[in-house]
Design an enzyme around this catalytic site. Sequence first.
Site, short mmCIF file in Angstrom:
data_model
loop_
_atom_site.label_atom_id
_atom_site.label_comp_id
_atom_site.label_asym_id
_atom_site.label_seq_id
_atom_site.Cartn_x
_atom_site.Cartn_y
_atom_site.Cartn_z
N HIS A 30 0.82 -1.21 0.00
CA HIS A 30 0.00 0.00 0.00
C HIS A 30 0.86 1.27 0.00
O HIS A 30 0.87 2.01 0.99
CB HIS A 30 -0.92 -0.02 1.22
CG HIS A 30 -1.90 -1.14 1.22
ND1 HIS A 30 -1.55 -2.44 1.53
CD2 HIS A 30 -3.23 -1.18 0.92
CE1 HIS A 30 -2.61 -3.22 1.44
NE2 HIS A 30 -3.63 -2.48 1.06
N SER A 33 -1.31 4.69 0.47
CA SER A 33 -1.80 4.90 1.85
C SER A 33 -0.65 5.32 2.76
O SER A 33 -0.87 5.99 3.77
CB SER A 33 -2.40 3.60 2.40
OG SER A 33 -3.38 3.11 1.53
N LEU A 120 -9.55 -3.30 10.07
CA LEU A 120 -9.70 -1.87 10.34
C LEU A 120 -10.65 -1.58 11.50
O LEU A 120 -11.56 -2.35 11.78
CB LEU A 120 -10.15 -1.16 9.06
CG LEU A 120 -9.10 -1.22 7.94
CD1 LEU A 120 -9.68 -0.71 6.63
CD2 LEU A 120 -7.85 -0.44 8.33
N ASP A 149 -9.54 7.37 6.93
CA ASP A 149 -10.88 7.98 6.92
C ASP A 149 -11.95 6.96 6.54
O ASP A 149 -13.02 6.91 7.16
CB ASP A 149 -10.95 9.23 6.03
CG ASP A 149 -10.32 9.06 4.65
OD1 ASP A 149 -9.74 8.00 4.37
OD2 ASP A 149 -10.40 10.02 3.85
N ARG A 309 -20.82 -18.76 37.54
CA ARG A 309 -20.57 -17.34 37.27
C ARG A 309 -20.30 -16.59 38.58
O ARG A 309 -19.51 -15.66 38.63
CB ARG A 309 -21.75 -16.71 36.51
CG ARG A 309 -23.05 -16.75 37.25
CD ARG A 309 -24.18 -16.14 36.41
NE ARG A 309 -25.47 -16.39 37.00
CZ ARG A 309 -26.39 -15.45 37.22
NH1 ARG A 309 -26.17 -14.20 36.90
NH2 ARG A 309 -27.55 -15.77 37.75
N GLU A 357 -18.84 -4.22 23.21
CA GLU A 357 -17.98 -5.41 23.33
C GLU A 357 -16.69 -5.30 22.54
O GLU A 357 -15.67 -5.85 22.93
CB GLU A 357 -18.77 -6.66 22.91
CG GLU A 357 -19.91 -7.05 23.84
CD GLU A 357 -21.14 -6.16 23.70
OE1 GLU A 357 -21.26 -5.45 22.69
OE2 GLU A 357 -21.98 -6.15 24.62
N ASP A 414 -35.08 -16.33 29.26
CA ASP A 414 -34.68 -15.17 28.45
C ASP A 414 -34.66 -15.47 26.96
O ASP A 414 -34.72 -14.57 26.12
CB ASP A 414 -33.29 -14.66 28.87
CG ASP A 414 -33.38 -13.66 30.02
OD1 ASP A 414 -34.50 -13.15 30.25
OD2 ASP A 414 -32.36 -13.39 30.67
C1 LIG Z 1 -12.50 -4.51 8.73
C2 LIG Z 1 -11.84 -4.39 7.39
N1 LIG Z 1 -12.59 -4.28 6.29
C3 LIG Z 1 -12.02 -4.17 5.08
C4 LIG Z 1 -10.64 -4.18 4.96
C5 LIG Z 1 -9.99 -4.11 3.58
N2 LIG Z 1 -9.36 -2.78 3.41
C6 LIG Z 1 -8.06 -2.58 3.59
S1 LIG Z 1 -7.61 -1.01 3.42
C7 LIG Z 1 -9.18 -0.54 3.02
C8 LIG Z 1 -9.49 0.91 2.71
C9 LIG Z 1 -9.04 1.79 3.81
O1 LIG Z 1 -9.20 3.13 3.47
P1 LIG Z 1 -8.78 4.24 4.50
O2 LIG Z 1 -9.18 3.88 5.86
O3 LIG Z 1 -9.32 5.53 3.99
O4 LIG Z 1 -7.21 4.21 4.46
P2 LIG Z 1 -6.23 4.78 3.36
O5 LIG Z 1 -5.59 3.61 2.74
O6 LIG Z 1 -7.04 5.56 2.37
O7 LIG Z 1 -5.31 5.63 4.10
C10 LIG Z 1 -10.03 -1.63 3.06
C11 LIG Z 1 -11.47 -1.56 2.75
C12 LIG Z 1 -9.88 -4.33 6.15
N3 LIG Z 1 -8.57 -4.40 6.13
N4 LIG Z 1 -10.51 -4.39 7.34
#
Ligand SMILES: Cc1ncc(C[n+]2csc(CCOP(=O)(O)OP(=O)(O)O)c2C)c(N)n1
Length: 609
Positions: A30, A33, A120, A149, A309, A357, A414
């Site tokens: 990347h 990024s 992420l 973002d 528990r 959580e 429940d």
């Molecule tokens: C939970 C999750 N969903 C999807 C992905 C796949 N993924 C990796 S990077 C990315 C885009 C991220 O964009 P951004 O947060 O804007 O970071 P940038 O690379 O633009 O700085 C995605 C969808 C991941 N790694 N984790």
Amino acid sequence: MDDRIDLWNELAAQLGVDSIRSTTEAGSGHPTSSLSAAHLVAVLFADHLRTDLDDPRSPANDRFLLSKGHAAPVLYAALKAVGAIDDATMMTLRRFGSPIQGHPAPVPELPWVEAATGSLGQGPAIGLGMALAMRMDDSPARVWVMLGDSESAEGSVWEAFEAASYHGLANLACVLDLNRLGQRGPTMHERDADAFLLRAHDYGWQALAIDGHDVAAIDAAYREAAEQDRPTLIVARTVKGHGVSEVADQEGWHGKAMPKDLAERAIEELGGVRSITITPPKPEPWLPPTAPPPAGASAPTFEDDVATRKAFGATLAWLAGERADLVVLDGEVGNSTHTEDVEKAAPEHFVQMYIAEQALIGAATGLQALGKTAFAATFGAFLTRAFDQVRMASIGRADLRLCGSHAGVSIGEDGPSQMALEDLAMFRAINGSTVLYPSDPYATARLVAAMADLPGISYLRTTREATPSLYGPDEDFPIGGSKTLRDGDDVTIVAAGITVHEALRGADRLAADGVSARVLDCYSVKPIDAAALRAAASDTPLLVVVEDHRIEGGLGDAVLDALASSGATAARVRKLAVTEMPGSGSPEELRAWAGIDADAIVRAATSAT
Ligand SMILES: Cc1ncc(C[n+]2csc(CCOP(=O)(O)OP(=O)(O)O)c2C)c(N)n1
């Protein structure tokens, strides 16, 4: 100041160049990024991230978490710039066997990386846990988290934001790299910094927006963040692929290495390869607090029927007096899981995370990274929504102690939304995990005490209803062991937790009919007592495995796996488990409906003999 500005800009260019070099060499990764974050990382590492490089794990060090873990090349480039790794190591990015993995992971060769990121949305909660640990120890250190973002659409980001301001964590700052683009195209908010500023304000954070390529503005923002009495969000307006005109702000370049010819042009445009080294600022002098001596109290004892528990809470409350490093986190169900016992007895060891959580597990991960023995508890059913956090914690070599209460259909009235029925499968699937399911309070107490010293992810499953004590206070419960509660050679009933009591009732009934049943309490579901199971399989012609869990992936499958991997067995195995969708009812009605009660055990044992 001009000197510093030049240095930061040059360093940022180096980080960008190195990110291009390593990803082009790897053929993937990347770079764009990394380029958007290069100035932000350069100023941070050169002048704000106080780190003793000789002691990377020192609790006095500031911490940096790359929540947008795919920008790992810029982190590795920064680690090279501070001399933590050399250029040759950096250039092994993404190669088989290299510690320089595609996303940051805390392998032994990289002590500067303390949590795995790359799924992420998880950095803020881990940062929150680290900031909590620092505050508990009166450390002057700070935590910096870098977010993407597009990443900030994750609810887990905002769970952590709310909890951080609630806990008043002024030592936490997040830097949001607002580069407009995500993976497949523009983000929801594109260049709208206000979308994040307003939200952060609402969550009780200080928030400011800057030009993320203006190093003086970045420096000023970092200084401002360090002076706040609350957590700070810095929204940095950046350009994805900044400095490389052929890719800057363009769609279609996310997660793509530049081909060699483009990489050469890009490096030239960025001013060529550099070899700047920087010395990060030293941490403030700080001595860890002296731990109070253990209270030396005896472990709890239990009279009458006690729910496991309840024994869990009582044991943690006792442990809090014995271990200064213990921290217990609650997902706002402490009166159900009984972590409220810790809140009452030792509030300084207790953290309320409310109904969040993902933040609960993230915070526990951050706390343990800084040396705390973290236990987190909620209903077993609700831990499923933080499974990704558990999975990432395991990639991060974290030691997490988790407890899921309200196991199985046995919770009763429940109904199914509250029943943990998939948790054993989920936790068994975690690399190197330990899965424990005690049937009585003394087993619980011993296993909880053992968990405090277990490496990796350990999970304790507890039961809602009170059950009789089967063991005494001096009984040992080694991890990987089992207890033979009845001996017999016609059939072996393998059970754990609540079904141990059904198994004993079933065995008594079978005995009255002249069928001699062995009863195994497999309180350690993983690792399971393969030797005892092998012996049972050769001593008795039938094994009936009974569990209050879905039939997939639980105790029954653990037994089958153990027998399969230990070689052939003459015995047949029957699995009694939940196979349909439960509703409400009494625990007894539901166990009968699921076919996991004493009657069902007797039927299974006799129809096959
Ligand atoms: C939970 C999750 N969903 C999807 C992905 C796949 N993924 C990796 S990077 C990315 C885009 C991220 O964009 P951004 O947060 O804007 O970071 P940038 O690379 O633009 O700085 C995605 C969808 C991941 N790694 N984790």
